[in-house]
Design a protein around this motif. Structure first.
Motif, PDB file in Angstrom:
ATOM      1  N   LEU A 338       0.817  -1.217   0.000  1.00 50.15           N
ATOM      2  CA  LEU A 338       0.000   0.000   0.000  1.00 50.15           C
ATOM      3  C   LEU A 338       0.854   1.272   0.000  1.00 50.15           C
ATOM      4  O   LEU A 338       0.320   2.364  -0.142  1.00 50.15           O
ATOM      5  CB  LEU A 338      -0.914   0.014   1.233  1.00 50.15           C
ATOM      6  N   TYR A 339       2.168   1.135   0.145  1.00 53.60           N
ATOM      7  CA  TYR A 339       3.040   2.295   0.340  1.00 53.60           C
ATOM      8  C   TYR A 339       4.067   2.422  -0.786  1.00 53.60           C
ATOM      9  O   TYR A 339       4.636   1.442  -1.238  1.00 53.60           O
ATOM     10  CB  TYR A 339       3.776   2.186   1.679  1.00 53.60           C
ATOM     11  N   ASP A 340       4.312   3.674  -1.200  1.00 54.01           N
ATOM     12  CA  ASP A 340       5.356   3.944  -2.190  1.00 54.01           C
ATOM     13  C   ASP A 340       6.744   3.894  -1.560  1.00 54.01           C
ATOM     14  O   ASP A 340       7.727   3.580  -2.225  1.00 54.01           O
ATOM     15  CB  ASP A 340       5.151   5.324  -2.820  1.00 54.01           C
ATOM     16  N   TYR A 341       6.807   4.238  -0.273  1.00 53.51           N
ATOM     17  CA  TYR A 341       8.083   4.278   0.435  1.00 53.51           C
ATOM     18  C   TYR A 341       7.911   3.735   1.851  1.00 53.51           C
ATOM     19  O   TYR A 341       6.818   3.774   2.410  1.00 53.51           O
ATOM     20  CB  TYR A 341       8.608   5.728   0.570  1.00 53.51           C
ATOM     21  N   TYR A 342       8.994   3.251   2.419  1.00 56.94           N
ATOM     22  CA  TYR A 342       9.028   3.087   3.862  1.00 56.94           C
ATOM     23  C   TYR A 342      10.229   3.859   4.377  1.00 56.94           C
ATOM     24  O   TYR A 342      11.092   4.304   3.623  1.00 56.94           O
ATOM     25  CB  TYR A 342       9.047   1.623   4.302  1.00 56.94           C
ATOM     26  N   TYR A 343      10.263   4.033   5.676  1.00 58.81           N
ATOM     27  CA  TYR A 343      11.295   4.851   6.308  1.00 58.81           C
ATOM     28  C   TYR A 343      12.035   4.025   7.349  1.00 58.81           C
ATOM     29  O   TYR A 343      11.425   3.386   8.205  1.00 58.81           O
ATOM     30  CB  TYR A 343      10.678   6.080   6.985  1.00 58.81           C
ATOM     31  N   PHE A 344      13.371   4.058   7.261  1.00 61.30           N
ATOM     32  CA  PHE A 344      14.160   3.513   8.351  1.00 61.30           C
ATOM     33  C   PHE A 344      14.090   4.484   9.517  1.00 61.30           C
ATOM     34  O   PHE A 344      13.761   5.667   9.347  1.00 61.30           O
ATOM     35  CB  PHE A 344      15.616   3.311   7.921  1.00 61.30           C
ATOM     36  N   ARG A 345      14.416   4.017  10.695  1.00 55.02           N
ATOM     37  CA  ARG A 345      14.267   4.859  11.879  1.00 55.02           C
ATOM     38  C   ARG A 345      15.226   6.044  11.899  1.00 55.02           C
ATOM     39  O   ARG A 345      15.001   7.004  12.637  1.00 55.02           O
ATOM     40  CB  ARG A 345      14.418   4.014  13.142  1.00 55.02           C
ATOM     41  N   ASP A 346      16.278   5.994  11.067  1.00 57.78           N
ATOM     42  CA  ASP A 346      17.170   7.152  10.968  1.00 57.78           C
ATOM     43  C   ASP A 346      16.664   8.186   9.976  1.00 57.78           C
ATOM     44  O   ASP A 346      17.322   9.191   9.717  1.00 57.78           O
ATOM     45  CB  ASP A 346      18.582   6.712  10.584  1.00 57.78           C
ATOM     46  N   GLY A 347      15.473   7.933   9.412  1.00 53.58           N
ATOM     47  CA  GLY A 347      14.872   8.900   8.495  1.00 53.58           C
ATOM     48  C   GLY A 347      15.091   8.594   7.025  1.00 53.58           C
ATOM     49  O   GLY A 347      14.473   9.225   6.160  1.00 53.58           O
ATOM     50  N   GLU A 348      15.969   7.631   6.708  1.00 48.88           N
ATOM     51  CA  GLU A 348      16.211   7.292   5.304  1.00 48.88           C
ATOM     52  C   GLU A 348      14.933   6.759   4.660  1.00 48.88           C
ATOM     53  O   GLU A 348      14.235   5.930   5.221  1.00 48.88           O
ATOM     54  CB  GLU A 348      17.314   6.236   5.200  1.00 48.88           C
ATOM     55  N   GLN A 349      14.663   7.263   3.462  1.00 44.90           N
ATOM     56  CA  GLN A 349      13.466   6.865   2.718  1.00 44.90           C
ATOM     57  C   GLN A 349      13.850   5.839   1.657  1.00 44.90           C
ATOM     58  O   GLN A 349      14.810   6.034   0.909  1.00 44.90           O
ATOM     59  CB  GLN A 349      12.848   8.102   2.057  1.00 44.90           C
ATOM     60  N   VAL A 350      13.119   4.737   1.603  1.00 50.07           N
ATOM     61  CA  VAL A 350      13.420   3.661   0.663  1.00 50.07           C
ATOM     62  C   VAL A 350      12.201   3.392  -0.211  1.00 50.07           C
ATOM     63  O   VAL A 350      11.092   3.209   0.296  1.00 50.07           O
ATOM     64  CB  VAL A 350      13.808   2.366   1.417  1.00 50.07           C
ATOM     65  N   ALA A 351      12.392   3.403  -1.520  1.00 52.21           N
ATOM     66  CA  ALA A 351      11.282   3.162  -2.438  1.00 52.21           C
ATOM     67  C   ALA A 351      10.887   1.689  -2.425  1.00 52.21           C
ATOM     68  O   ALA A 351      11.753   0.803  -2.460  1.00 52.21           O
ATOM     69  CB  ALA A 351      11.671   3.569  -3.859  1.00 52.21           C
ATOM     70  N   VAL A 352       9.596   1.436  -2.366  1.00 55.43           N
ATOM     71  CA  VAL A 352       9.083   0.068  -2.497  1.00 55.43           C
ATOM     72  C   VAL A 352       8.935  -0.179  -3.997  1.00 55.43           C
ATOM     73  O   VAL A 352       7.853  -0.050  -4.579  1.00 55.43           O
ATOM     74  CB  VAL A 352       7.746  -0.105  -1.745  1.00 55.43           C
ATOM     75  N   SER A 353      10.045  -0.520  -4.634  1.00 54.73           N
ATOM     76  CA  SER A 353      10.143  -0.499  -6.095  1.00 54.73           C
ATOM     77  C   SER A 353       9.185  -1.465  -6.790  1.00 54.73           C
ATOM     78  O   SER A 353       8.761  -1.215  -7.923  1.00 54.73           O
ATOM     79  CB  SER A 353      11.582  -0.816  -6.520  1.00 54.73           C
ATOM     80  N   ALA A 354       8.887  -2.599  -6.147  1.00 60.45           N
ATOM     81  CA  ALA A 354       7.994  -3.591  -6.763  1.00 60.45           C
ATOM     82  C   ALA A 354       6.560  -3.451  -6.261  1.00 60.45           C
ATOM     83  O   ALA A 354       5.744  -4.337  -6.479  1.00 60.45           O
ATOM     84  CB  ALA A 354       8.511  -4.993  -6.511  1.00 60.45           C
ATOM     85  N   ARG A 355       6.258  -2.328  -5.629  1.00 58.93           N
ATOM     86  CA  ARG A 355       4.904  -2.097  -5.143  1.00 58.93           C
ATOM     87  C   ARG A 355       3.923  -2.006  -6.315  1.00 58.93           C
ATOM     88  O   ARG A 355       4.202  -1.405  -7.351  1.00 58.93           O
ATOM     89  CB  ARG A 355       4.837  -0.778  -4.367  1.00 58.93           C
ATOM     90  N   GLY A 356       2.762  -2.616  -6.157  1.00 57.46           N
ATOM     91  CA  GLY A 356       1.729  -2.509  -7.174  1.00 57.46           C
ATOM     92  C   GLY A 356       2.004  -3.291  -8.430  1.00 57.46           C
ATOM     93  O   GLY A 356       1.268  -3.181  -9.406  1.00 57.46           O
ATOM     94  N   LYS A 357       3.050  -4.115  -8.418  1.00 54.81           N
ATOM     95  CA  LYS A 357       3.385  -4.915  -9.605  1.00 54.81           C
ATOM     96  C   LYS A 357       2.510  -6.172  -9.615  1.00 54.81           C
ATOM     97  O   LYS A 357       2.878  -7.222  -9.105  1.00 54.81           O
ATOM     98  CB  LYS A 357       4.872  -5.289  -9.599  1.00 54.81           C
ATOM     99  N   THR A 358       1.346  -6.057 -10.182  1.00 59.31           N
ATOM    100  CA  THR A 358       0.353  -7.122 -10.095  1.00 59.31           C
ATOM    101  C   THR A 358       0.239  -7.965 -11.362  1.00 59.31           C
ATOM    102  O   THR A 358      -0.554  -8.910 -11.398  1.00 59.31           O
ATOM    103  CB  THR A 358      -1.034  -6.516  -9.796  1.00 59.31           C
ATOM    104  N   GLN A 359       0.999  -7.646 -12.384  1.00 60.59           N
ATOM    105  CA  GLN A 359       0.880  -8.376 -13.646  1.00 60.59           C
ATOM    106  C   GLN A 359       2.025  -9.361 -13.848  1.00 60.59           C
ATOM    107  O   GLN A 359       3.105  -9.159 -13.336  1.00 60.59           O
ATOM    108  CB  GLN A 359       0.831  -7.399 -14.820  1.00 60.59           C
TER     109      GLN A 359
END
Length: 359
Positions: A338-359
């Motif tokens: 459900l998320y485009d990104y998640y965040y590590f506790r140090d604030g680093e933002q990481v893209a959920v690159s395979a998010r929404g890949k349903t095909q």
């Protein structure tokens, strides 16, 4: 940080990866091929590969493509392809990496893959899916020997193994609390089938099984060659309920803000657009109380949600409007999606690159 947001404790996730790899490495001749459906990020997939050196598992072609773009070179697509365009696309992707393994479970699907592989001048490595109790895709055990013999006669296919996924289900399809013995049964059924197939002259080399809840059980069975857990990297409330992990071993949680309090009811800004709802609260043999675990507040129950509202029963706990809470969802895999990104506790933002890949 704006809420709702998906938080990941990087150190806990890395420890979960390491512990799982060490657990599997203790068993000779068993490889860990983690399923990336949980984290959906190349960064973690590459880390898992560095430790295990045995490739990854994907459910969707588009997921696999993302992983290839980021350097993954060994993929098992544990999902049958029955669309010619998708098969052709997969054959092109397979040319870019060292190993690509297909899944089949019907003659029609096997025939399509055979035709396209021959047309492309390729030999497609294949595993046949077996149903050991989840009752979705997969050959029934009773029909497997005859069916795989038919598949094996098709040109362009190299059948190297069998695989199954059952999770925490008994062969009756019912949820079980004793996931260890469920894993033993799952692996035992597959080892027995492989022996029958080999007796018929069918070249079965790989027996791929296992999930996060059943892993301890399948590792106790001689003869399996590969396990494919996925949830273990983050864990979730469902795994806590099964006794597979502790709350402290849950690496991911959704950060929400309390926006309203009325009596013993609080409302947070995370609803069904922020939390997966595919694992419902249950009072069954494995009780799951609410839609997630509110960290640090064991008395609070996340009892229901709408699209943008999560409703908490406070059960006497005192909270304040504007306060933030971390909630471990029942099912982390679907929540991450459900998320485009998640965040590590140090604030680093990481893209959920395979998010929404349903095909």
């Amino acid at each position: 940080m704006r809420t709702p947001a998906l938080l990941v404790d990087k150190q806990v996730a890395l420890k979960n990866i390491q512990v799982m790899q060490e657990k599997v490495d203790q068993k000779n001749h068993i490889l860990l091929r983690p399923h990336i459906k949980t984290h959906k990020t190349p960064e973690f997939a590459i880390k898992q590969n560095q430790l295990g050196k045995s490739g990854i598992t994907c459910a969707k072609l588009s997921e696999a493509e993302v992983m290839i773009q980021h350097g993954v070179r060994d993929i098992f697509l544990a999902y049958p392809l029955v669309d010619r365009e998708k098969i052709r696309h997969s054959l092109r992707l397979a040319e870019q990496i060292d190993r690509w393994i297909y899944s089949i479970d019907t003659y029609e699907g096997a025939q399509l893959l055979s035709e396209e592989a021959v047309e492309a001048g390729r030999l497609a490595e294949v595993r046949v899916e077996i149903d050991t109790g989840l009752f979705r895709s997969g050959l029934a055990l009773e029909e497997a020997v005859d069916a795989i013999d038919r598949f094996n006669k098709l040109p362009g296919l190299q059948i190297t193994g069998i695989y199954t996924y059952r999770g925490s289900k008994a062969r009756t399809g019912e949820v079980v609390k004793d996931t260890f013995h469920a894993g033993v049964e799952e692996a035992g059924l597959m080892v027995d089938l492989a022996e029958k197939l080999r007796e018929q002259g069918l070249p079965i080399k790989d027996i791929s099984v296992g999930s996060t809840p059943t892993l301890e059980g399948v590792l106790a069975v001689e003869g399996i060659t590969e396990v494919r857990p996925g949830t273990y990297i983050f864990n979730d409330a469902m795994q806590v309920a099964y006794g597979v992990c502790s709350i402290e071993e849950c690496a991911a949680a959704v950060l929400v803000t309390i926006v309203s309090i009325h009596g013993d009811r609080a409302v947070v800004d995370g609803g069904s657009k922020s939390f997966a709802t595919d694992v419902q609260p249950t009072g069954g043999i494995v009780p799951i109380n609410g839609f997630g675990i509110v960290k640090g507040h064991p008395a609070i129950v996340f009892e229901r949600m709408n699209e943008e509202h999560g409703v908490l029963q406070l059960n006497g706990e005192s909270l304040a409007i504007g306060e933030t809470l971390e909630i471990i969802p029942n099912h982390i895999c679907s929540t991450v999606n459900l998320y485009d990104y998640y965040y590590f506790r140090d604030g680093e933002q990481v893209a959920v690159s395979a998010r929404g890949k349903t095909q």
